[in-house]
Scaffold this active site. Structure first.
Site, PDB file in Angstrom:
ATOM      1  CD  GLU A  41      -0.262  -3.705   6.138  1.00  0.00           C
ATOM      2  OE1 GLU A  41       0.376  -4.223   5.204  1.00  0.00           O
ATOM      3  OE2 GLU A  41      -0.041  -3.948   7.337  1.00  0.00           O
ATOM      4  N   GLY A  71     -12.390  -5.411  -3.914  1.00  0.00           N
ATOM      5  CA  GLY A  71     -11.862  -5.842  -2.625  1.00  0.00           C
ATOM      6  C   GLY A  71     -10.363  -6.092  -2.726  1.00  0.00           C
ATOM      7  CB  ILE A  72      -7.546  -4.948  -1.110  1.00  0.00           C
ATOM      8  CG1 ILE A  72      -6.045  -4.988  -1.433  1.00  0.00           C
ATOM      9  CG2 ILE A  72      -7.776  -4.678   0.334  1.00  0.00           C
ATOM     10  CD1 ILE A  72      -5.731  -4.619  -2.850  1.00  0.00           C
ATOM     11  CD  GLU A  78      -2.296  -5.096   1.793  1.00  0.00           C
ATOM     12  OE1 GLU A  78      -1.418  -4.360   1.347  1.00  0.00           O
ATOM     13  OE2 GLU A  78      -2.786  -4.960   2.928  1.00  0.00           O
ATOM     14  CG  LEU A  79       0.448 -13.940   1.497  1.00  0.00           C
ATOM     15  CD1 LEU A  79      -0.190 -14.326   2.835  1.00  0.00           C
ATOM     16  CD2 LEU A  79       0.483 -15.143   0.560  1.00  0.00           C
ATOM     17  N   GLY A 111       4.572 -10.601   4.647  1.00  0.00           N
ATOM     18  CA  GLY A 111       5.458 -11.579   5.242  1.00  0.00           C
ATOM     19  C   GLY A 111       4.995 -12.031   6.611  1.00  0.00           C
ATOM     20  CB  ALA A 112       4.524 -10.354   9.724  1.00  0.00           C
ATOM     21  CB  ALA A 166      -2.986 -12.417   5.213  1.00  0.00           C
TER      22      ALA A 166
END
Length: 352
Positions: free
Chosen positions: A13, A37-38, A40-41, A43-44, A46
């Protein structure tokens, strides 16, 4: 309509999200040091993915080839540290942390610094662990909301550092997970973006701006917040105190991003291209198909006479330019479906 079938892992992901972001920004297929760079936060979980010049442990190292460049990526999915799951975990931590003092007072009341003062928790809807229930079936503790950004941030950091004593790597900024020093520009997406947007912050806002907004929000009375944000669902509204404190604890206190660091931006799309991992999966699938077509054409060319070979080279060149142009400018829409029978994700693609 077409379908792309993917064997999906949690680590993928972050990689697909990185591909999507750099594809949208036009940096994919260029100098690795100029990629973004990425962070992501969800719901379940990061995700943290970026090009790293460090020597990485094999389980965190991912080599990705696109065009003439090979990108050496650090990528890892931090399971159970997404915003919603972390919020639930922190509540249980708050319940267990002060359990002794609460029992001695005999009232079973626990303080919650991550929710604005005046909010009433409905503990009956929580799926609490036996530890939080004090081992009693009919025991239902009470969380008393007392919004305090600094205390919430401290509690969030304590949760993020849980298990750090078991770190077997040089860098374990979060628990016992290896994370090297962040490099280059960074895009913070999903709940990073939604939280900054809620507070009306621009994409180039500093973490210090988010911290100030969170301090003001956490310190406000719940009744006043309800009036000010009357269009926002109450369950969602009360989370923004925790969300702002958690983001500062995660990005600044844990990952070391300075409060005034201009390298980080909050966004969920570039122009009108969504920064979705499904887009990255689509791009990589198309690249793999294109390379296969090229390989087939080259085989045909090498087995032809010189005149035919020249014609095929011209046709191949035109095809490459056309496919590249279409991939660069068309704007795909996606719908992601998990196929329970096949045990994999299906990305549905519709080209506009």
């Amino acid at each position: 309509m077409s379908y792309i079938y993917l064997s999906f892992l949690w680590s993928d992901e972050g990689i697909y999200a990185w591909v999507a972001a750099n594809y949208a920004l036009g940096t994919l297929g260029g100098d690795p040091q100029k990629t973004v760079g990425i962070l992501e936060l969800g719901g379940a979980s990061a995700q943290v993915t970026f090009v790293s010049s460090e020597l990485l442990p094999p389980e965190f190292a991912h080599s990705l080839k696109y065009g003439k460049y090979t990108y050496n990526l650090y990528s890892h999915s931090l399971l159970h540290l997404g915003q919603n799951v972390a919020h639930d975990s922190l509540r249980e931590l708050l319940l267990s942390r002060d359990q002794t003092s609460a029992e001695s007072s005999g009232d079973g009341v626990f303080l919650d610094p991550c929710t604005p003062t005046g909010y009433t928790h409905n503990m009956g809807f929580w799926n609490l662990s036996p530890g939080a229930l004090n081992g009693k079936k009919n025991y239902l503790p009470t969380l008393h909301a007392r919004g305090n950004f600094s205390e919430c941030r401290t509690a969030a950091l304590k949760m993020l550092q849980k298990g750090k004593e078991k770190c077997s790597y040089q860098h374990c900024h979060i628990g016992n997970t290896f994370i090297p020093k962040l490099q280059g520009k960074l895009l913070a997406t999903e709940n990073f973006f939604y939280t900054s947007k809620f507070f009306g912050l621009p994409s180039e806002a500093f973490l210090s701006d988010l911290m100030l907004a969170g301090q003001q929000f956490c310190g406000e009375e719940w009744s006043k917040l309800q009036k000010k944000y009357h269009t926002v669902n109450e369950e969602d509204l009360q989370r923004y105190c925790f969300s702002s404190a958690y983001i500062v604890a995660l990005l600044h206190d844990s990952l070391g991003i300075a409060l005034d660091d201009g390298r980080i931006g909050f966004a969920n799309q570039v122009r009108d291209i969504p920064l979705d991992w499904a887009l990255g999966a689509f791009v990589m699938q198309n690249m793999a198909d294109l390379e296969k077509e090229h390989s087939d054409w080259i085989s045909a060319i090498l087995s032809s006479d010189s005149a035919t070979r020249f014609s095929l080279f011209i046709i191949l060149f035109i095809m490459i330019c056309t496919v590249w142009s279409v991939m660069k400018w068309r704007k795909p829409q996606f719908k992601t479906i998990y196929d329970l029978e096949k045990g994999r994700y299906i990305v549905t693609h519709v080209t506009r």
